[in-house]
Design a protein around this motif. Structure first.
Motif, PDB file in Angstrom:
ATOM      1  N   SER A   1      73.749  69.592  68.617  1.00  0.00           N
ATOM      2  CA  SER A   1      74.583  69.045  69.699  1.00  0.00           C
ATOM      3  C   SER A   1      75.295  67.798  69.189  1.00  0.00           C
ATOM      4  O   SER A   1      74.852  67.198  68.216  1.00  0.00           O
ATOM      5  CB  SER A   1      73.691  68.552  70.842  1.00  0.00           C
ATOM      6  OG  SER A   1      73.217  69.595  71.588  1.00  0.00           O
TER       7      SER A   1
ATOM      8  N   GLU B   1      77.378  81.627  66.451  1.00  0.00           N
ATOM      9  CA  GLU B   1      77.916  82.989  66.462  1.00  0.00           C
ATOM     10  C   GLU B   1      78.632  83.371  65.178  1.00  0.00           C
ATOM     11  O   GLU B   1      78.969  84.530  64.979  1.00  0.00           O
ATOM     12  CB  GLU B   1      78.903  83.134  67.628  1.00  0.00           C
ATOM     13  CG  GLU B   1      78.218  83.086  68.963  1.00  0.00           C
ATOM     14  CD  GLU B   1      79.211  82.949  70.098  1.00  0.00           C
ATOM     15  OE1 GLU B   1      80.350  83.423  69.953  1.00  0.00           O
ATOM     16  OE2 GLU B   1      78.850  82.356  71.126  1.00  0.00           O
TER      17      GLU B   1
ATOM     18  N   ASP C   1      63.587  72.048  76.617  1.00  0.00           N
ATOM     19  CA  ASP C   1      63.953  73.375  77.143  1.00  0.00           C
ATOM     20  C   ASP C   1      65.153  74.001  76.438  1.00  0.00           C
ATOM     21  O   ASP C   1      65.574  75.102  76.786  1.00  0.00           O
ATOM     22  CB  ASP C   1      64.226  73.286  78.654  1.00  0.00           C
ATOM     23  CG  ASP C   1      65.387  72.342  78.982  1.00  0.00           C
ATOM     24  OD1 ASP C   1      65.801  71.563  78.085  1.00  0.00           O
ATOM     25  OD2 ASP C   1      65.873  72.368  80.128  1.00  0.00           O
ATOM     26  N   LYS C   2      65.720  73.322  75.465  1.00  0.00           N
ATOM     27  CA  LYS C   2      66.962  73.807  74.865  1.00  0.00           C
ATOM     28  C   LYS C   2      66.865  75.208  74.249  1.00  0.00           C
ATOM     29  O   LYS C   2      67.828  75.971  74.338  1.00  0.00           O
ATOM     30  CB  LYS C   2      67.526  72.788  73.860  1.00  0.00           C
ATOM     31  CG  LYS C   2      68.062  71.515  74.546  1.00  0.00           C
ATOM     32  CD  LYS C   2      69.167  71.834  75.507  1.00  0.00           C
ATOM     33  CE  LYS C   2      69.367  70.793  76.603  1.00  0.00           C
ATOM     34  NZ  LYS C   2      68.271  70.672  77.600  1.00  0.00           N
TER      35      LYS C   2
ATOM     36  N   ASN D   1      77.777  71.257  68.467  1.00  0.00           N
ATOM     37  CA  ASN D   1      77.960  72.291  69.477  1.00  0.00           C
ATOM     38  C   ASN D   1      76.797  73.265  69.322  1.00  0.00           C
ATOM     39  O   ASN D   1      76.527  73.739  68.218  1.00  0.00           O
ATOM     40  CB  ASN D   1      79.319  72.979  69.190  1.00  0.00           C
ATOM     41  CG  ASN D   1      79.691  74.073  70.180  1.00  0.00           C
ATOM     42  OD1 ASN D   1      78.851  74.659  70.845  1.00  0.00           O
ATOM     43  ND2 ASN D   1      80.976  74.346  70.261  1.00  0.00           N
ATOM     44  N   LEU D   2      76.094  73.576  70.399  1.00  0.00           N
ATOM     45  CA  LEU D   2      74.951  74.496  70.305  1.00  0.00           C
ATOM     46  C   LEU D   2      75.333  75.949  70.586  1.00  0.00           C
ATOM     47  O   LEU D   2      74.473  76.815  70.605  1.00  0.00           O
ATOM     48  CB  LEU D   2      73.837  74.095  71.279  1.00  0.00           C
ATOM     49  CG  LEU D   2      73.032  72.832  70.978  1.00  0.00           C
ATOM     50  CD1 LEU D   2      71.813  72.753  71.881  1.00  0.00           C
ATOM     51  CD2 LEU D   2      72.574  72.797  69.516  1.00  0.00           C
ATOM     52  N   VAL D   3      76.609  76.189  70.862  1.00  0.00           N
ATOM     53  CA  VAL D   3      76.990  77.542  71.273  1.00  0.00           C
ATOM     54  C   VAL D   3      77.728  78.274  70.145  1.00  0.00           C
ATOM     55  O   VAL D   3      77.158  79.104  69.439  1.00  0.00           O
ATOM     56  CB  VAL D   3      77.855  77.520  72.552  1.00  0.00           C
ATOM     57  CG1 VAL D   3      78.094  78.938  73.048  1.00  0.00           C
ATOM     58  CG2 VAL D   3      77.211  76.687  73.645  1.00  0.00           C
ATOM     59  N   CYS D   4      78.974  77.929  69.940  1.00  0.00           N
ATOM     60  CA  CYS D   4      79.862  78.712  69.071  1.00  0.00           C
ATOM     61  C   CYS D   4      79.424  78.748  67.608  1.00  0.00           C
ATOM     62  O   CYS D   4      79.496  79.804  66.979  1.00  0.00           O
ATOM     63  CB  CYS D   4      81.277  78.213  69.189  1.00  0.00           C
ATOM     64  SG  CYS D   4      81.705  77.698  70.857  1.00  0.00           S
TER      65      CYS D   4
ATOM     66  N   ARG E   1      62.131  82.251  70.114  1.00  0.00           N
ATOM     67  CA  ARG E   1      63.450  82.656  69.614  1.00  0.00           C
ATOM     68  C   ARG E   1      63.381  83.109  68.171  1.00  0.00           C
ATOM     69  O   ARG E   1      64.099  83.999  67.745  1.00  0.00           O
ATOM     70  CB  ARG E   1      64.453  81.487  69.732  1.00  0.00           C
ATOM     71  CG  ARG E   1      64.706  81.007  71.141  1.00  0.00           C
ATOM     72  CD  ARG E   1      65.074  82.141  72.056  1.00  0.00           C
ATOM     73  NE  ARG E   1      65.318  81.698  73.424  1.00  0.00           N
ATOM     74  CZ  ARG E   1      65.359  82.525  74.460  1.00  0.00           C
ATOM     75  NH1 ARG E   1      65.165  83.820  74.304  1.00  0.00           N
ATOM     76  NH2 ARG E   1      65.592  82.053  75.669  1.00  0.00           N
TER      77      ARG E   1
ATOM     78  N   LEU F   1      65.474  77.662  75.455  1.00  0.00           N
ATOM     79  CA  LEU F   1      65.639  78.605  76.565  1.00  0.00           C
ATOM     80  C   LEU F   1      67.115  78.775  76.901  1.00  0.00           C
ATOM     81  O   LEU F   1      67.556  79.845  77.287  1.00  0.00           O
ATOM     82  CB  LEU F   1      64.900  78.112  77.816  1.00  0.00           C
ATOM     83  CG  LEU F   1      63.386  77.929  77.699  1.00  0.00           C
ATOM     84  CD1 LEU F   1      62.816  77.466  79.034  1.00  0.00           C
ATOM     85  CD2 LEU F   1      62.723  79.242  77.272  1.00  0.00           C
ATOM     86  N   LYS F   2      67.871  77.666  76.752  1.00  0.00           N
ATOM     87  CA  LYS F   2      69.269  77.691  77.193  1.00  0.00           C
ATOM     88  C   LYS F   2      70.256  78.091  76.115  1.00  0.00           C
ATOM     89  O   LYS F   2      71.356  78.529  76.420  1.00  0.00           O
ATOM     90  CB  LYS F   2      69.645  76.301  77.711  1.00  0.00           C
ATOM     91  CG  LYS F   2      68.894  75.929  78.970  1.00  0.00           C
ATOM     92  CD  LYS F   2      69.477  74.659  79.511  1.00  0.00           C
ATOM     93  CE  LYS F   2      68.880  74.262  80.822  1.00  0.00           C
ATOM     94  NZ  LYS F   2      69.478  72.998  81.275  1.00  0.00           N
ATOM     95  N   TYR F   3      69.896  77.897  74.870  1.00  0.00           N
ATOM     96  CA  TYR F   3      70.794  78.215  73.754  1.00  0.00           C
ATOM     97  C   TYR F   3      70.060  79.137  72.784  1.00  0.00           C
ATOM     98  O   TYR F   3      69.784  78.774  71.647  1.00  0.00           O
ATOM     99  CB  TYR F   3      71.275  76.923  73.076  1.00  0.00           C
ATOM    100  CG  TYR F   3      71.972  76.024  74.076  1.00  0.00           C
ATOM    101  CD1 TYR F   3      73.317  76.215  74.377  1.00  0.00           C
ATOM    102  CD2 TYR F   3      71.266  75.059  74.788  1.00  0.00           C
ATOM    103  CE1 TYR F   3      73.944  75.452  75.343  1.00  0.00           C
ATOM    104  CE2 TYR F   3      71.888  74.292  75.768  1.00  0.00           C
ATOM    105  CZ  TYR F   3      73.230  74.491  76.035  1.00  0.00           C
ATOM    106  OH  TYR F   3      73.843  73.749  76.999  1.00  0.00           O
ATOM    107  N   PRO F   4      69.724  80.343  73.257  1.00  0.00           N
ATOM    108  CA  PRO F   4      68.836  81.223  72.491  1.00  0.00           C
ATOM    109  C   PRO F   4      69.367  81.579  71.101  1.00  0.00           C
ATOM    110  O   PRO F   4      68.595  81.560  70.138  1.00  0.00           O
ATOM    111  CB  PRO F   4      68.713  82.467  73.375  1.00  0.00           C
ATOM    112  CG  PRO F   4      69.793  82.371  74.407  1.00  0.00           C
ATOM    113  CD  PRO F   4      70.103  80.921  74.572  1.00  0.00           C
TER     114      PRO F   4
END
Lengths: 224, 224
Positions: free
Chosen positions: A41, A131, A150-151, A125-128, A190, A153-156
């Motif tokens: 992040s 990928e 909890d991250k 960035n924890l998303v893109c 995960r 869980l949210k950004y598997p």
């Protein structure tokens, strides 16, 4: 007058990023250059952690750093000043991640000849970034205590693709509701094989364990 | 058995998101529903801040919440339990942001009839959500102390598009090298009109100022 080299990288033209990433990995293998992709992040302490690691490893490995950011060159300057290690800045032009071709464009600005290790600090960035395979041998990520346990869980996907999860800012554990055991449990949900390394980049606590992980990785990869 | 409604939203089919966002804004204006888009990094305290605000505003406004996440429904459940306010979870299916059509899909799962305010908690990400107009009247963002005061330098677009920047976790200021004045200066470099509101969602300090900002926003918008 920029004290560090800045490269404006462009979006990939390749349809098949996975194939391109495999190609890049093979090219780097032939050169004997280990590429590590470091993700997190914004504000989790990637640059400070990196400075700690580089200072521990710079006598043992020949290293260069690529700092990817939407804008600014503060990180590349900081790395260069604090470690003396060659560091270049990649501007992604608003792009939220790097793919293999963008990584290759970045590598074209690095003197890879004779290098053992290139660290790519990806966009915060924890998303893109999760990928897109960059062509790195391994992915590492930093999660910091204030972000919460909890991250995973949210950004598997991010936690699935990382081989090592560094948990930074353990010095502030008393001030946050962060459950380290729960965090480890969620990380392993995960990716059961992920290593979890708690550190404090600011004080240096635990940083040696992460440096050791990298050193063993690079050496094993070189001899396999 | 899910205690909250979960909607799987799909990527937009519209080429022109800006035009679609304007359309959605107009539709919402006709219904008298103010849409607020709340953005931040992962772990900056969006949900905790939201709970504080909702509890302050729920007697004054009729509110619903849409929680967007790649996965999990922990946030929507938490909001509903802590405030009693209708809250639904939007799953973005890996997408790193919401556009206007995705927001519209989310709104289809909310009983907007008679509502004054819908808060959209966007995906935790400082990059992509800034690039897509959701159709919201205003954008708000939360930056937390542990992330560092340099974030407006690194994520310029996010700070440009936000009308209010809430600086959360001020209780841990003594433990981090965060320069509040520098932060404000950097925020105003990106957007000279942005309001900066320091808060601590955990203790409640400053949360009322943010709630007041929202209340005035909604009331002014309703009467203009």
């Amino acid at each position: 007058m920029d004290p560090v080299k800045v490269i404006e990288i462009k979006k990939s033209v390749f349809e098949d990023n996975d194939a391109d990433a495999r190609r890049l990995r093979k090219e780097l293998k032939q050169k004997g250059v280990y590429l590590l992709n470091l993700m997190s992040s914004p504000g989790s302490g990637k640059t400070t952690t990196l400075i700690g690691i580089l200072n521990l490893l710079k006598e043992k490995l020949r290293i260069a750093v690529m700092e990817a950011d939407i804008d600014s060159d503060v990180d590349a300057v900081k790395i260069k000043e604090a470690t003396g290690i060659p560091s270049i800045q990649l501007h992604t032009g608003g792009m939220c991640h790097l793919d293999a071709e963008m990584t290759r464009q970045g590598l074209s600005g690095v003197e890879t000849e004779g290098l053992d290790l290139v660290v790519l600090e990806n966009v915060g960035n924890l998303v893109c970034p999760a990928e897109f395979d960059t062509g790195a041998v391994k992915n590492a990520m930093i999660l910091s205590i204030p972000e919460g346990h909890d991250k995973p869980l949210k950004y598997p996907l991010m936690f699935s693709v990382c081989d090592v999860v560094v948990i930074n800012k353990i010095d502030v554990l008393p001030y946050f509701d962060f459950d380290m055991e729960k965090c480890k449990e969620y990380v392993h949900m995960r990716n059961p094989k992920a290593q979890v390394i708690p550190i404090c980049a600011k004080t240096g606590e635990g940083v040696e364990a992460f440096a050791q992980w990298i050193l063993e990785e690079v050496n094993n990869w070189k001899h396999n």
